[in-house]
Scaffold this active site. Sequence first.
Site, mmCIF file in Angstrom:
data_model
loop_
_atom_site.group_PDB
_atom_site.id
_atom_site.type_symbol
_atom_site.label_atom_id
_atom_site.label_comp_id
_atom_site.label_asym_id
_atom_site.label_seq_id
_atom_site.Cartn_x
_atom_site.Cartn_y
_atom_site.Cartn_z
ATOM 1 N N SER A 199 37.395 73.229 22.274
ATOM 2 C CA SER A 199 36.834 72.051 21.640
ATOM 3 C C SER A 199 36.491 70.982 22.676
ATOM 4 O O SER A 199 35.690 71.229 23.577
ATOM 5 C CB SER A 199 37.804 71.544 20.575
ATOM 6 O OG SER A 199 37.134 70.783 19.610
ATOM 7 N N ASP A 305 32.224 78.119 12.456
ATOM 8 C CA ASP A 305 32.790 76.851 12.909
ATOM 9 C C ASP A 305 31.959 75.708 12.326
ATOM 10 O O ASP A 305 30.789 75.532 12.681
ATOM 11 C CB ASP A 305 32.773 76.794 14.437
ATOM 12 C CG ASP A 305 33.582 75.631 15.001
ATOM 13 O OD1 ASP A 305 33.813 74.649 14.264
ATOM 14 O OD2 ASP A 305 33.972 75.707 16.180
ATOM 15 N N HIS A 336 36.924 76.993 13.505
ATOM 16 C CA HIS A 336 37.264 76.336 14.776
ATOM 17 C C HIS A 336 38.652 76.797 15.210
ATOM 18 O O HIS A 336 39.645 76.058 15.105
ATOM 19 C CB HIS A 336 37.204 74.823 14.571
ATOM 20 C CG HIS A 336 37.089 74.032 15.834
ATOM 21 N ND1 HIS A 336 36.089 74.227 16.755
ATOM 22 C CD2 HIS A 336 37.860 73.024 16.336
ATOM 23 C CE1 HIS A 336 36.242 73.370 17.758
ATOM 24 N NE2 HIS A 336 37.306 72.643 17.524
#
Length: 646
Positions: A199, A305, A336
Amino acid sequence: MPIRTRFTIWRPLATAATAALMATLLSPVTAQAAPRTSEPVYSYDSAIREAVWVDTGLDGDADGRTDRVAVDIVRPREPAQQGRKIPVIMDASPYYSCCGRGNESQKKTYDADGDVVQMPLFYDNYFVPRGYAFVGVDLAGTNRSDGCVDVGGRSDIQSAKAVIDWLNGRGKAYTTRTGTTRAKATSWTNGKTGMIGKSYDGTIANGVAATGVEGLETIVPIGAISSWYDYYFAQGAPLFDSGPDWLSNYVESPDARARCAAVQQRIAQGAPRTGAWTPLWSERNYVPDADQVEASVFVIHGMQDLNVRAKQFGQWWDALARNGVDRKIWLSQAGHVDPFDFRRAEWVDALHRWFDHELLGYDNGIDDEPMADIERRPDEWVTSNVWPPRGTERTTLRPADGPQEGVGTLGLTSGTGTETFTDNPERDETDWAARIDQPTPDKAGFVTGALTRDLRLSGSSKVTVTATPSTTTARLSAVLVDLGPDTIRDYATAGEGITTLTERTCWGASTTGDSACFKETAAKTADVDYTVLSRGWADLASTGGAPLTPGKPYTLTLDLAATDHVVPAGHRLALIVAGTDRDLIEPPSTKPTLTLDLSRTSARVPLVGGAEAFRKATSGATAVPGEAVLDGVSEPRTAQRVPEAS
């Protein structure tokens, strides 16, 4: 786009050539086979744990002195004692103190001397005994660092780049945050660095690689951003109800938050909610600098995601390919989620071999393996020698009128006429897909017959529409759907395709304060009648344009997320065009009715085998009676405004 037969790793070839030369010079008695795997031969318990503060050369908080970022280091003691220098694995993050890392939200902890006790995740536990140093960098403005968070801008990127410069003897570091005693790294490291992170952390790896900094050998971005504009907007349509100023405030340390109000204000001013592209976004767009990337890249992303959406990896991957960057990719069905939590054993093995190859130069064969691993069903993976596969061609599919208004066909022949729908912000892609065979006022749907052969989509799609709005504002969504029964990862639930179990497995060595044992996970699945496989959104006025003129046609091309999906024989492929996709984009200020000109509306879809594959798959395709409401996952929501954990 140039496609290679495999991702060729050039740097270790020199190492291999040197080893071959040495082998010819050594007698059979003294010659030894080159190592292929790093082994856990060093003590983790007695590893050196230390902290330094690296000078970034910037003064982001305007306090009159350059900012220093805190760098926590765990490295094996023995190599330095033997006069050997080792490579570095680095995770630069804003989350070490505020929010935690990984599925269990681990934070850094420290002893009385200020040295790290617990380093989140398994990287240090696993790799330090194998002869790597692990370095955890607090981005400027977070945890124990000076400066301010600027959400992917110059300060964030320099936080990590300055550390790589220091590791290679080009920068300055100190033993304390404010002192003058210098710290050196060149006595224990050879400077070869691999960056990793999920991320925000992986985003920093992308941004640092785009600077071309010397010493960065590889990056492993997991669910990472390549353009911050595309995190907050989709071609002018807001994806969240807040901007990067909110995120900077969220992750900053309390003392940084108190002194960084001016920086947050500049971020807010530079990122207007109109969706206009500003210089702030150009600074935070790493895609144009892919030609500067010297590091190899191992991309991991969830095709479902909906936090860091899959467009991010698609545009980054394509830019890397155009510039001949060595690369590898894993694509999961999850949202995610870190691969440690959806394919743990295989991931640790692959990452181990990747770093051994890239940082130690071991000839372990990973460069001869397929470029792509793709999850086709939960926990069922296939490979592709190159990605997208050879023979993939963008094929133009065209919508046409069907037997009912709002229920059209999708094929290779241009349609005529119009379709009309009215934006309903209370509806989303699950509502549209569930009623694809029924005329509803909130969408226009176009469907093939039941396919007679499998049809594989691989890459990024584009949908061009010509739409006439009835009001001065309008948002558009375009969705590709596989219509047919399947079992998929349930990406719309809280775990985004995984369930966390109570059992633990261990990956590396442990100490009293830093366990290498983590909770196991299992696939969270759903039985569905359809699967949304790709999405795209836009404001009809595009990025921050003037108000629309009601009654005037506008032509716009929407970028859809990259994917790799097989529509099986017996299933149907659908294109849906609608307005607000509830909870995935913010609605406009009005509720327009939009009229599509079908002769000027089309989808450019990356099909393996191109138009001929589509023609064969739809030859003899049969229509499906359309009365039933189809079941899918629950409504996807993106309450997260943070590129981080599930």
